[in-house]
Design a protein around this motif. Structure first.
Motif, PDB file in Angstrom:
ATOM      1  N   ASN A   1     -11.307  19.217 -22.029  1.00  0.00           N
ATOM      2  CA  ASN A   1     -11.895  19.104 -20.184  1.00  0.00           C
ATOM      3  C   ASN A   1     -13.592  19.704 -20.785  1.00  0.00           C
ATOM      4  OD1 ASN A   1     -12.488  18.287 -17.570  1.00  0.00           O
ATOM      5  ND2 ASN A   1     -10.456  18.778 -17.826  1.00  0.00           N
ATOM      6  N   SER A   2     -13.940  19.766 -19.604  1.00  0.00           N
ATOM      7  CA  SER A   2     -15.994  19.838 -19.592  1.00  0.00           C
ATOM      8  C   SER A   2     -15.461  21.147 -18.106  1.00  0.00           C
ATOM      9  CB  SER A   2     -16.701  19.041 -19.075  1.00  0.00           C
ATOM     10  OG  SER A   2     -16.844  18.270 -19.961  1.00  0.00           O
ATOM     11  N   TYR A   3     -15.705  22.022 -19.517  1.00  0.00           N
ATOM     12  CA  TYR A   3     -15.932  23.983 -18.334  1.00  0.00           C
ATOM     13  C   TYR A   3     -17.043  24.486 -18.514  1.00  0.00           C
ATOM     14  CZ  TYR A   3     -10.751  23.160 -20.024  1.00  0.00           C
ATOM     15  OH  TYR A   3      -9.669  22.704 -20.041  1.00  0.00           O
ATOM     16  N   GLU A   4     -17.322  25.004 -17.643  1.00  0.00           N
ATOM     17  CA  GLU A   4     -18.632  26.190 -16.928  1.00  0.00           C
ATOM     18  C   GLU A   4     -17.907  27.307 -17.540  1.00  0.00           C
ATOM     19  OE1 GLU A   4     -20.846  25.069 -13.677  1.00  0.00           O
ATOM     20  OE2 GLU A   4     -21.770  23.343 -14.693  1.00  0.00           O
ATOM     21  N   ILE A   5     -18.645  27.799 -18.392  1.00  0.00           N
ATOM     22  CA  ILE A   5     -18.912  29.409 -19.079  1.00  0.00           C
ATOM     23  C   ILE A   5     -20.480  30.033 -19.283  1.00  0.00           C
ATOM     24  CG2 ILE A   5     -18.766  28.956 -21.641  1.00  0.00           C
ATOM     25  CD1 ILE A   5     -16.226  30.674 -21.343  1.00  0.00           C
ATOM     26  N   TYR A   6     -20.202  31.456 -18.654  1.00  0.00           N
ATOM     27  CA  TYR A   6     -21.272  32.405 -19.024  1.00  0.00           C
ATOM     28  C   TYR A   6     -21.609  32.501 -20.698  1.00  0.00           C
ATOM     29  CZ  TYR A   6     -22.132  33.087 -14.402  1.00  0.00           C
ATOM     30  OH  TYR A   6     -22.047  32.763 -12.961  1.00  0.00           O
ATOM     31  N   TRP A   7     -23.148  32.151 -21.128  1.00  0.00           N
ATOM     32  CA  TRP A   7     -23.229  32.252 -22.367  1.00  0.00           C
ATOM     33  C   TRP A   7     -22.254  33.252 -23.041  1.00  0.00           C
ATOM     34  CZ3 TRP A   7     -26.614  35.292 -24.709  1.00  0.00           C
ATOM     35  CH2 TRP A   7     -27.486  35.049 -26.341  1.00  0.00           C
ATOM     36  N   ASN A   8     -23.096  34.381 -22.608  1.00  0.00           N
ATOM     37  CA  ASN A   8     -22.600  35.833 -22.618  1.00  0.00           C
ATOM     38  C   ASN A   8     -21.088  36.160 -23.146  1.00  0.00           C
ATOM     39  OD1 ASN A   8     -23.420  36.345 -20.089  1.00  0.00           O
ATOM     40  ND2 ASN A   8     -22.913  37.936 -19.926  1.00  0.00           N
ATOM     41  N   THR A   9     -20.389  35.446 -23.224  1.00  0.00           N
ATOM     42  CA  THR A   9     -19.084  35.609 -22.881  1.00  0.00           C
ATOM     43  C   THR A   9     -18.511  35.546 -24.580  1.00  0.00           C
ATOM     44  OG1 THR A   9     -18.640  33.927 -21.238  1.00  0.00           O
ATOM     45  CG2 THR A   9     -16.515  34.179 -22.872  1.00  0.00           C
TER      46      THR A   9
ATOM     47  N   ILE B   1     -30.591  36.463 -23.469  1.00  0.00           N
ATOM     48  CA  ILE B   1     -30.514  38.571 -23.441  1.00  0.00           C
ATOM     49  C   ILE B   1     -29.373  38.471 -24.278  1.00  0.00           C
ATOM     50  CG2 ILE B   1     -30.551  40.105 -22.528  1.00  0.00           C
ATOM     51  CD1 ILE B   1     -32.411  39.199 -20.227  1.00  0.00           C
ATOM     52  N   LYS B   2     -29.194  39.287 -25.687  1.00  0.00           N
ATOM     53  CA  LYS B   2     -27.999  39.264 -26.038  1.00  0.00           C
ATOM     54  C   LYS B   2     -27.168  40.708 -25.394  1.00  0.00           C
ATOM     55  CE  LYS B   2     -29.021  37.410 -30.698  1.00  0.00           C
ATOM     56  NZ  LYS B   2     -29.579  37.306 -32.200  1.00  0.00           N
ATOM     57  N   THR B   3     -26.195  41.029 -25.602  1.00  0.00           N
ATOM     58  CA  THR B   3     -25.030  41.416 -25.509  1.00  0.00           C
ATOM     59  C   THR B   3     -25.687  42.700 -26.322  1.00  0.00           C
ATOM     60  OG1 THR B   3     -23.430  40.403 -24.663  1.00  0.00           O
ATOM     61  CG2 THR B   3     -22.681  42.723 -24.999  1.00  0.00           C
ATOM     62  N   GLY B   4     -25.472  44.168 -25.199  1.00  0.00           N
ATOM     63  CA  GLY B   4     -25.823  45.267 -25.568  1.00  0.00           C
ATOM     64  C   GLY B   4     -27.707  45.683 -26.290  1.00  0.00           C
ATOM     65  N   SER B   5     -28.241  44.415 -25.540  1.00  0.00           N
ATOM     66  CA  SER B   5     -30.147  44.834 -25.644  1.00  0.00           C
ATOM     67  C   SER B   5     -30.538  45.406 -24.351  1.00  0.00           C
ATOM     68  CB  SER B   5     -30.638  43.374 -25.409  1.00  0.00           C
ATOM     69  OG  SER B   5     -30.217  42.137 -26.608  1.00  0.00           O
ATOM     70  N   ASP B   6     -31.777  46.341 -24.640  1.00  0.00           N
ATOM     71  CA  ASP B   6     -32.419  46.813 -23.683  1.00  0.00           C
ATOM     72  C   ASP B   6     -33.688  46.541 -23.676  1.00  0.00           C
ATOM     73  OD1 ASP B   6     -33.763  47.606 -26.233  1.00  0.00           O
ATOM     74  OD2 ASP B   6     -33.667  49.577 -26.885  1.00  0.00           O
ATOM     75  N   PHE B   7     -34.504  47.179 -22.357  1.00  0.00           N
ATOM     76  CA  PHE B   7     -35.378  46.639 -22.114  1.00  0.00           C
ATOM     77  C   PHE B   7     -36.707  46.340 -23.539  1.00  0.00           C
ATOM     78  CE2 PHE B   7     -40.186  47.103 -20.273  1.00  0.00           C
ATOM     79  CZ  PHE B   7     -39.748  45.606 -19.718  1.00  0.00           C
ATOM     80  N   ASN B   8     -36.631  47.129 -24.096  1.00  0.00           N
ATOM     81  CA  ASN B   8     -37.501  47.062 -25.332  1.00  0.00           C
ATOM     82  C   ASN B   8     -37.538  45.890 -25.908  1.00  0.00           C
ATOM     83  OD1 ASN B   8     -39.405  49.268 -25.013  1.00  0.00           O
ATOM     84  ND2 ASN B   8     -37.967  51.225 -26.193  1.00  0.00           N
ATOM     85  N   ASP B   9     -36.247  45.268 -26.511  1.00  0.00           N
ATOM     86  CA  ASP B   9     -35.685  44.199 -27.141  1.00  0.00           C
ATOM     87  C   ASP B   9     -35.914  43.534 -25.727  1.00  0.00           C
ATOM     88  OD1 ASP B   9     -34.556  45.485 -28.968  1.00  0.00           O
ATOM     89  OD2 ASP B   9     -32.517  46.143 -27.904  1.00  0.00           O
TER      90      ASP B   9
END
Length: 351
Positions: free
Chosen positions: A173-181, A52-60
């Motif tokens: 190194n290896s890092y865990e990060i949220y996709w919508n960063t 779910i992309k940043t700025g998406s609404d329910f219709n998207d």
């Protein structure tokens, strides 16, 4: 009289039974409808993640769910989402889809923003723009946005860097990060990791050898470029420290290759040594303005705990083992260099 009363009671009983049966049917129907709307397995498992992309609404979100065949019954999902007031609580992210998940569980996950982090791993990345491209494949931000920040003097200065040395901030190194960063949040996260890495012990070691953390990392990138074997790193670091302390040029071949921007070079020639670049340590005294690659942790620690010796020259061994011959005098170095040049000639390595 008794018979009439019995018949009357029987009629009332029948009415009660009928009403009870009707209520049972209503309740059963309601329960079934509730189950079908909220709990019946609906997620297909056709894709592993919903993005779910940043700025998406329910219709998207709903359009994506339909187009990607995320659920079997999109109407029941839509109705459940409206009843659960998801439309006003859409959160960007990367959500793992489990086959058979019901609408209620699915929607609760989306409402809460319970996304799954992505793992980003990097090491031995030569250029910062290459890193930007790698990272953009893992998070929502594109490589252009990341590169613009890395090339922004105003932005990187806020964190104590310039556009030449900012690459020393990235600790492999290896890092865990949220996709919508986004690009800025990614930079902030990497700076947090940088601060953690440069703990009191490492800072004290850097101060003890009269180098800043940035200078340590720049030198470490050269050590990385020279060392094919990690256990040789402290000795190589010691050699370059000797040169720095004596005010000698580092004369490191990896810096010349970087200055030439030709990483296919296997044999550094005289024409390469004349390249006019601040990164050419054959022409310039001291450290280059920035790292020539992302320095490894092993190389950084090798610089911080460099081997004490009197070597100021080194040359790759003629057996191509990846190790080096060391010398404290020019005459001995020239003997070592001649052996390596002969080995190159024998293998017809001209460039």
């Amino acid at each position: 009289m008794v018979e009439k009363k019995t018949n009357k009671l029987s009629f009332k009983a029948k009415m009660l039974l009928a009403l009870g049966g009707f209520l049972i049917v209503i309740l059963a129907g309601t329960g079934i409808s509730y189950y079908l709307k909220y709990f019946k397995p609906n997620v297909t498992g056709s894709i592993e993640y919903l993005y779910i992309k940043t700025g998406s609404d329910f219709n998207d979100v709903y359009a994506n769910i339909k187009s990607d065949n995320v659920v079997k019954d999109s109407i029941s999902f839509y109705n459940a989402a409206q009843n659960m007031e998801y439309a006003g609580k859409v959160k960007a992210g990367r959500y793992r889809l489990t086959k058979g998940m019901g609408n209620r569980t699915f929607i609760n996950m989306l409402k809460a923003g319970n996304q799954e982090a992505v793992k980003i791993s990097f090491q031995n990345v030569r250029l910062k723009h290459t890193l930007a491209g790698m990272v953009s494949k893992k998070i929502e931000s594109d490589s252009v946005s990341i590169s613009k920040l890395l090339d922004s003097t105003e932005f990187v200065q806020k964190y104590g860097f310039n556009t030449d040395n900012v690459y020393t901030m990235f600790i492999p190194n290896s890092y865990e990060i949220y996709w919508n960063t986004d690009a800025e949040k990614f930079f902030i996260r990497m700076h947090e990791e940088y601060v953690k890495f440069w703990n009191a012990d490492r800072k004290a070691k850097a101060a003890n050898i009269n180098l800043t953390p940035i200078e340590v990392s720049i030198l470490a990138s050269i050590v990385d470029g020279e060392a094919l074997n990690d256990k040789e790193m402290p000795r190589i670091a010691g050699l370059y420290m000797n040169r720095l302390l004596k005010g000698m040029r580092l004369e490191a071949d990896p810096t010349v290759i970087f200055a030439a921007n030709d990483f296919t070079i296997r044999r550094v020639l005289n024409k390469h040594l004349r390249i006019n670049s601040p990164y050419n340590t054959y022409l310039n005294t001291g450290l280059p303005p920035g790292p020539i690659s992302m320095p490894s942790i092993n190389a950084i620690d090798a610089v911080l705990s460099y081997e004490k010796h009197d070597y100021i020259y080194m040359c790759a061994k003629e057996d191509f083992s990846g190790y080096h011959n060391y010398a404290s005098t020019l005459s001995q170095h020239l003997i070592n260099a001649k052996k390596f040049q002969q080995a190159l000639n024998e293998r017809n390595i001209k460039k």
